[in-house]
Each structure stands twice: as C-alpha cells, then as structure tokens.
Design an enzyme around this catalytic site. Structure first.
Site, PDB file in Angstrom:
ATOM      1  CE  LYS A  62     -13.144  -2.319  -0.256  1.00 54.58           C
ATOM      2  NZ  LYS A  62     -12.981  -2.037   1.176  1.00 54.58           N
TER       3      LYS A  62
ATOM      4  CE  LYS B 131      -5.593  -7.757  -2.060  1.00 52.39           C
ATOM      5  NZ  LYS B 131      -5.708  -7.409  -0.693  1.00 52.39           N
TER       6      LYS B 131
ATOM      7  CE  LYS C   7      -4.475  -1.420   1.678  1.00 56.92           C
ATOM      8  NZ  LYS C   7      -5.562  -1.128   2.604  1.00 56.92           N
TER       9      LYS C   7
HETATM   10  P1  TYM Z   1     -10.829  -4.953   3.735  1.00 61.71           P
HETATM   11  O1  TYM Z   1     -11.763  -3.873   4.107  1.00 61.71           O
HETATM   12  O2  TYM Z   1      -9.739  -4.661   2.768  1.00 61.71           O
HETATM   13  O3  TYM Z   1     -11.617  -6.185   3.168  1.00 61.71           O
HETATM   14  C1  TYM Z   1     -12.756  -6.707   3.832  1.00 61.71           C
HETATM   15  C2  TYM Z   1     -12.739  -8.220   3.779  1.00 61.71           C
HETATM   16  O4  TYM Z   1     -12.753  -8.669   2.422  1.00 61.71           O
HETATM   17  C3  TYM Z   1     -11.727  -9.640   2.236  1.00 61.71           C
HETATM   18  N1  TYM Z   1     -11.243  -9.579   0.852  1.00 61.71           N
HETATM   19  C4  TYM Z   1     -11.202 -10.632   0.015  1.00 61.71           C
HETATM   20  N2  TYM Z   1     -11.586 -11.920   0.179  1.00 61.71           N
HETATM   21  C5  TYM Z   1     -11.441 -12.742  -0.889  1.00 61.71           C
HETATM   22  N3  TYM Z   1     -10.934 -12.345  -2.088  1.00 61.71           N
HETATM   23  C6  TYM Z   1     -10.555 -11.069  -2.293  1.00 61.71           C
HETATM   24  N4  TYM Z   1     -10.090 -10.683  -3.478  1.00 61.71           N
HETATM   25  C7  TYM Z   1     -10.681 -10.146  -1.213  1.00 61.71           C
HETATM   26  N5  TYM Z   1     -10.410  -8.819  -1.066  1.00 61.71           N
HETATM   27  C8  TYM Z   1     -10.756  -8.500   0.202  1.00 61.71           C
HETATM   28  C9  TYM Z   1     -10.659  -9.248   3.238  1.00 61.71           C
HETATM   29  O5  TYM Z   1      -9.784 -10.322   3.514  1.00 61.71           O
HETATM   30  C10 TYM Z   1     -11.491  -8.841   4.431  1.00 61.71           C
HETATM   31  O6  TYM Z   1     -11.862  -9.979   5.189  1.00 61.71           O
HETATM   32  N6  TYM Z   1      -7.727  -5.131   7.627  1.00 61.71           N
HETATM   33  C11 TYM Z   1      -9.051  -5.501   7.165  1.00 61.71           C
HETATM   34  C12 TYM Z   1     -10.166  -4.872   7.984  1.00 61.71           C
HETATM   35  C13 TYM Z   1     -10.068  -5.098   9.445  1.00 61.71           C
HETATM   36  C14 TYM Z   1     -10.359  -6.312  10.139  1.00 61.71           C
HETATM   37  C15 TYM Z   1     -10.175  -6.009  11.531  1.00 61.71           C
HETATM   38  C16 TYM Z   1     -10.741  -7.585   9.729  1.00 61.71           C
HETATM   39  C17 TYM Z   1      -9.744  -4.178  10.376  1.00 61.71           C
HETATM   40  N7  TYM Z   1      -9.805  -4.716  11.619  1.00 61.71           N
HETATM   41  C18 TYM Z   1     -10.365  -6.982  12.486  1.00 61.71           C
HETATM   42  C19 TYM Z   1     -10.926  -8.552  10.707  1.00 61.71           C
HETATM   43  C20 TYM Z   1     -10.740  -8.241  12.073  1.00 61.71           C
HETATM   44  C21 TYM Z   1      -9.194  -5.021   5.731  1.00 61.71           C
HETATM   45  O7  TYM Z   1      -8.527  -4.131   5.300  1.00 61.71           O
HETATM   46  O8  TYM Z   1     -10.194  -5.601   5.055  1.00 61.71           O
END
Ligand code: TYM
Length: 335
Positions: free
Chosen positions: A199, A196, A112
């Site tokens: 966004k 992957k 990032k």
């Molecule tokens: P974020 O907001 O980027 O994504 C949300 C969730 O979507 C999943 N994800 C995917 N799963 C499968 N294939 C993909 N291409 C794909 N892209 C995204 C992510 O793995 C996530 O589960 N750091 C986390 C948010 C967070 C969090 C937490 C999660 C903050 N605190 C505590 C769990 C527990 C994040 O940026 O997800």
C-alpha cells in the site's frame, strides 16, 4: 477445537496482494466449514498518523471488502478490533510477558519506522504484541496471512509459550499455526520483482487495487516489468532468477486456480505479448464482480455498521470467558 482468526488494517486501498495473500484464503477457510473470526484491526491502524474521519471510513471500507470477497457474516464473525476490549487488555498483559529483545528483532518495525525510529510511535513498536493479543484472545489455532506476517506469528507463538510456562499453565494458549501457502502468499510489486506489492509504494503502477477499473488493471499489467531473457519459460526451473516473470505467473495461477506448472505448459515458449493480455483478462474476470459488490455494499454504511455490531457480539462472547480465565491465571482482581 480449531479456530481461525485473521485481521486486516484499515489503511488505504486494498491491493491484489491483500486479496490473494489473505482475503481469498479467508473465504476458502470459511467455505471449508471452519469457525472463523475476521477482524478490521483499527487499533493497529493508529500506529501511524491517521485522521479520525479517515480511520472511521477506512474501517467500514475493510468491512465492505470482507463481505464483497465472499465472507458471509452468518458464517464468520466480521467485526472491528476496538469493539472487543479484550484485545487491548490482553495486549497490556502480553507487554509484560514479551521481552524487549524479541520485539526489537521485528523487521517490520525497522521498515515502517524508517531512519528516524526515535520519532516512531511506541504503538508502532509494540504493534506485534497487539497482534498476538488479537489471535490469542480467541485461542485461535490457525492464522491465514501473507508471507510478510510470518515473523509476527513466530512472536505470537513465543508469547503463548512463555505465558504457558511462566504461569505454570501448560497448554493454556495453543501455539497458533500460520497458514501461508500457495502462489498468492507473496505477491510482488509489478515494477520490481524483489519488493512486495504494498500500500505504501509511491508508484500506483506497482500494484493492482481492488477498486481499479478493468482499464486500469489492463494498463498496469501491460506496463508491468518483465526482463530481457526472452520468452516465457516452460517449466518451474525456468523461473529461477526471473522474479518479475515468476510473480506474473503466480498471479495468473492464483486468480485462475491453475497450477504454476499448468500455466507454464500453456504459455511456455510464447512472448509476453500473448501472456500479458491473458493475465489481464483473467485478473479482471476475477476481480470485476468483487469490485462491483464492494461498491454496492459501501453505498449502505448503516448496514455495514449493523454487520460489525453483530460480529462484535459474537466475538465478545468467545473472548469474554477466555479473558476471565486469563485474569484469574495472572492474578488480576475481578469482581
Ligand atoms: P495488512 O493489513 O498489512 O495486510 C493484510 C493481509 O494482506 C497480506 N499481504 C500480502 N499477501 C501477499 N502478498 C503481498 N504483497 C501482501 N501484502 C499484504 C498480509 O500478510 C496480511 O495477511 N499485521 C497485519 C494485520 C493483523 C493481523 C492480526 C493478521 C493484525 N492483527 C492478527 C493476522 C492475525 C497486517 O498489517 O496486515
């Protein structure tokens, strides 16, 4: 006791990866009767530049998406990270527990921050520590996430272990288990089966958004990259070395609930001219009602705010006694 926690960042549109990797699994855990907390992690979204009005809108959008996908605020706590201050306080405490070397290993920061890491916010660097705080503020035991969050979950476990040891408090924090299973755990770009779905990909054709129309979904699947190795394979071995095909089959499996083996038995030997329209139909059939509910829910932001406020109260009630124990354990003065 078991407790499920997960979060989603309010940054831009949700895509099929977020849905299949996370949201769909949240609903399954809720329906299995587990105690669940689902959080819009708006403080995390500040690690990259964002306009205040956008941050606020996007926070409500993610809350609406939770509800549209089937999260029931009567069963699960749906809330914003910022409304429970334990997240931020515990993140500070964990800043003092985690070691520089652990955080420097995190690959997401490198991705990032890009080439100019010196200019990245300090928040982007300590991002995974706030994530550990999110989870451990509730002593959550299970964390459903996509595969890309695996390394962050390992850090969370390291922090919990180190805290328990340094403060001579064995078992104080559970070591949370990541729940990363099934064909949805890693949805890839429709344009490159080795990247992957994300966004931040500049190509709209690389991802299916939860707000896409049926026509857009069909068009993106039609244009999805395949390969020149011929027809669909008829077994799992035939997917080796064919990441794009593997991804499309995985999506079909995830949206229909059929096993990958069953999908290949059905479509093996046929061309993509048969499979792609079937995949588009299955995806549209699955997403259309969600998209409709999402639009309906978003039309009433005051109701979203009431849901978030009620969720915050529930989350706060769980976190407050845990935070108080943490303060006592580390020697932070409290009245
Ligand atoms: P974020 O907001 O980027 O994504 C949300 C969730 O979507 C999943 N994800 C995917 N799963 C499968 N294939 C993909 N291409 C794909 N892209 C995204 C992510 O793995 C996530 O589960 N750091 C986390 C948010 C967070 C969090 C937490 C999660 C903050 N605190 C505590 C769990 C527990 C994040 O940026 O997800």
């Amino acid at each position: 006791p078991e407790r499920v926690f997960s979060g989603i960042q309010p940054t831009g549109n949700l895509h099929l990866g977020n849905y299949l990797g996370a949201l769909k699994k949240f609903v399954a855990l809720q329906e299995a009767g587990r105690e669940c907390l689902f959080c819009v992690v708006n403080l995390h979204a500040m690690t990259m530049p964002v306009a205040p009005a956008d941050l606020l809108d996007q926070t409500r959008q993610i809350a609406a998406a939770f509800l549209a996908c089937g999260i029931d605020p009567k069963k699960s706590a749906v809330f914003a990270q910022s409304s429970v201050s334990a997240h931020a306080e515990l993140a500070w405490i964990f800043n003092c527990v985690a070691r520089m070397g652990w955080v420097e290993r995190m690959t997401q920061f490198k991705d990032k921050a890009g080439k100019d890491a010196e200019r990245a916010s300090v928040g982007l660097f300590t991002y995974p520590i706030l994530m550990a705080a999110d989870i451990l503020a509730y002593k959550a035991t299970h964390v459903p996430v996509g595969d890309d969050q695996k390394q962050h979950l390992e850090l969370t476990r390291d922090i919990a272990e180190r805290f328990n040891r340094d403060y001579d408090a064995p078992g104080f924090f559970p070591l949370p288990e990541p729940l990363i299973q099934g064909p949805g755990a890693r949805i890839m770009s429709l344009k490159d089966g080795t990247k992957k779905m994300s966004k931040s990909d500049p190509s709209e054709l690389s991802r299916i958004n939860l707000v896409d129309t049926s026509e857009e979904i069909a068009k993106k699947i039609k244009k999805a990259k395949t390969d020149l190795l011929g027809d669909m394979p008829s077994d799992v071995d035939g997917l080796k070395g064919r990441p794009e095909v593997e991804n499309l089959v995985g999506i079909y499996s995830a949206v229909t609930g059929e096993s990958v083996e069953a999908v290949l038995r059905q479509f093996g030997g046929q061309g993509f001219g048969a499979f792609k329209p079937a995949l588009a139909d299955a995806t549209v059939a699955h997403l259309a009602p969600i998209t409709q509910r999402y639009r309906d829910i978003l039309a009433d932001p005051a109701e979203i705010d009431r849901t978030l406020a009620a969720g915050a109260e529930r989350a706060e009630a769980i976190a407050a006694p845990i935070l108080s124990d943490i303060r006592r354990t580390v020697g932070i003065w409290q009245a």
